[in-house]
Design a protein around this motif. Structure first.
Motif, PDB file in Angstrom:
ATOM      1  N   ARG A   1      -0.849   4.416  -1.432  1.00 39.10           N
ATOM      2  CA  ARG A   1      -1.655   5.588  -1.428  1.00 39.10           C
ATOM      3  C   ARG A   1      -2.924   5.223  -1.126  1.00 39.10           C
ATOM      4  NH1 ARG A   1       1.168   9.051  -3.718  1.00 39.10           N
ATOM      5  NH2 ARG A   1       2.322   9.008  -5.636  1.00 39.10           N
TER       6      ARG A   1
ATOM      7  N   VAL B   1       0.837  -1.073  -0.118  1.00 36.84           N
ATOM      8  CA  VAL B   1       0.047   0.100   0.020  1.00 36.84           C
ATOM      9  C   VAL B   1       0.838   1.073   0.065  1.00 36.84           C
ATOM     10  CG1 VAL B   1      -1.726   1.216   1.259  1.00 36.84           C
ATOM     11  CG2 VAL B   1      -1.969  -1.142   1.205  1.00 36.84           C
TER      12      VAL B   1
ATOM     13  N   ASN C   1     -10.339  -2.309  -0.108  1.00 35.41           N
ATOM     14  CA  ASN C   1     -11.710  -1.235  -0.025  1.00 35.41           C
ATOM     15  C   ASN C   1     -12.167  -1.651   1.240  1.00 35.41           C
ATOM     16  OD1 ASN C   1     -13.909   0.158  -0.329  1.00 35.41           O
ATOM     17  ND2 ASN C   1     -14.351  -0.531  -2.373  1.00 35.41           N
TER      18      ASN C   1
ATOM     19  N   LYS D   1      -1.096   1.805  -9.026  1.00 35.88           N
ATOM     20  CA  LYS D   1      -2.388   2.509  -8.876  1.00 35.88           C
ATOM     21  C   LYS D   1      -3.861   1.688  -8.743  1.00 35.88           C
ATOM     22  CE  LYS D   1      -0.560   6.831 -10.663  1.00 35.88           C
ATOM     23  NZ  LYS D   1      -0.715   8.008 -11.599  1.00 35.88           N
ATOM     24  N   LYS D   2      -3.096   0.364  -8.539  1.00 34.06           N
ATOM     25  CA  LYS D   2      -4.165  -0.617  -8.452  1.00 34.06           C
ATOM     26  C   LYS D   2      -4.841  -0.772  -6.909  1.00 34.06           C
ATOM     27  CE  LYS D   2      -4.784  -5.879  -8.569  1.00 34.06           C
ATOM     28  NZ  LYS D   2      -3.959  -7.032  -8.287  1.00 34.06           N
ATOM     29  N   GLU D   3      -6.312  -0.631  -7.056  1.00 31.44           N
ATOM     30  CA  GLU D   3      -6.884  -0.714  -5.839  1.00 31.44           C
ATOM     31  C   GLU D   3      -6.639  -2.207  -5.126  1.00 31.44           C
ATOM     32  OE1 GLU D   3     -11.298  -1.322  -4.232  1.00 31.44           O
ATOM     33  OE2 GLU D   3     -10.987   0.555  -5.426  1.00 31.44           O
TER      34      GLU D   3
ATOM     35  N   LYS E   1     -10.061   3.475   0.409  1.00 33.52           N
ATOM     36  CA  LYS E   1      -9.442   2.632  -0.492  1.00 33.52           C
ATOM     37  C   LYS E   1      -8.004   2.737  -0.513  1.00 33.52           C
ATOM     38  CE  LYS E   1     -13.558   2.835  -3.302  1.00 33.52           C
ATOM     39  NZ  LYS E   1     -13.990   2.964  -4.912  1.00 33.52           N
TER      40      LYS E   1
ATOM     41  N   TYR F   1      -4.196   1.705  -2.283  1.00 33.77           N
ATOM     42  CA  TYR F   1      -3.653   1.302  -3.587  1.00 33.77           C
ATOM     43  C   TYR F   1      -2.299   0.999  -3.585  1.00 33.77           C
ATOM     44  CZ  TYR F   1      -7.878   3.904  -5.135  1.00 33.77           C
ATOM     45  OH  TYR F   1      -9.189   4.315  -5.208  1.00 33.77           O
ATOM     46  N   ASP F   2      -1.785   0.157  -4.652  1.00 37.26           N
ATOM     47  CA  ASP F   2      -0.517   0.064  -4.818  1.00 37.26           C
ATOM     48  C   ASP F   2       0.325   0.813  -5.668  1.00 37.26           C
ATOM     49  OD1 ASP F   2      -1.101  -0.909  -7.142  1.00 37.26           O
ATOM     50  OD2 ASP F   2      -0.740  -2.858  -6.950  1.00 37.26           O
TER      51      ASP F   2
END
Length: 95
Positions: free
Chosen positions: A69, A67, A89, A84-86, A78, A80-81
């Motif tokens: 972001r 993680v 959640n 920018k993949k979630e 949420k 993100y890596d």
């Protein structure tokens, strides 16, 4: 106020830069820092009980270091890596 151990994984972010919670079975704690929408969750340590849903918990702990972001709205946090993949959640509850 927070889910009971074994119900769901959750984070409790404290104002002093510490994070704790439950991963579905085991409890954990660590540290976090953020600037803008960047976040780092580090030094995570947990109890080590054997649990029926241990694969879910292993995935949770494997994902935390990825993680970088976050985004918060009224109902969700949420995470993100780097790509920018979630990756998580979460339901967002503010005290």
């Amino acid at each position: 106020q927070y889910p009971n151990q074994g119900d769901v994984a959750y984070f409790v972010f404290r104002r002093d830069g510490k994070v704790s919670g439950g991963a579905g079975c085991n409890q954990y704690n660590g540290k976090y820092s953020f600037i803008g929408d960047s976040i780092a969750i580090i030094d995570v340590a947990s109890t080590r009980m054997m649990c029926p849903q241990i694969k879910i918990e292993e995935t949770f702990f494997k994902t935390i270091p990825e993680v970088v972001r976050f985004k918060v709205n009224k109902e969700n946090l949420k995470l993100y890596d780097k790509q920018k993949k979630e990756v998580m959640n979460c339901i967002y509850l503010k005290e």
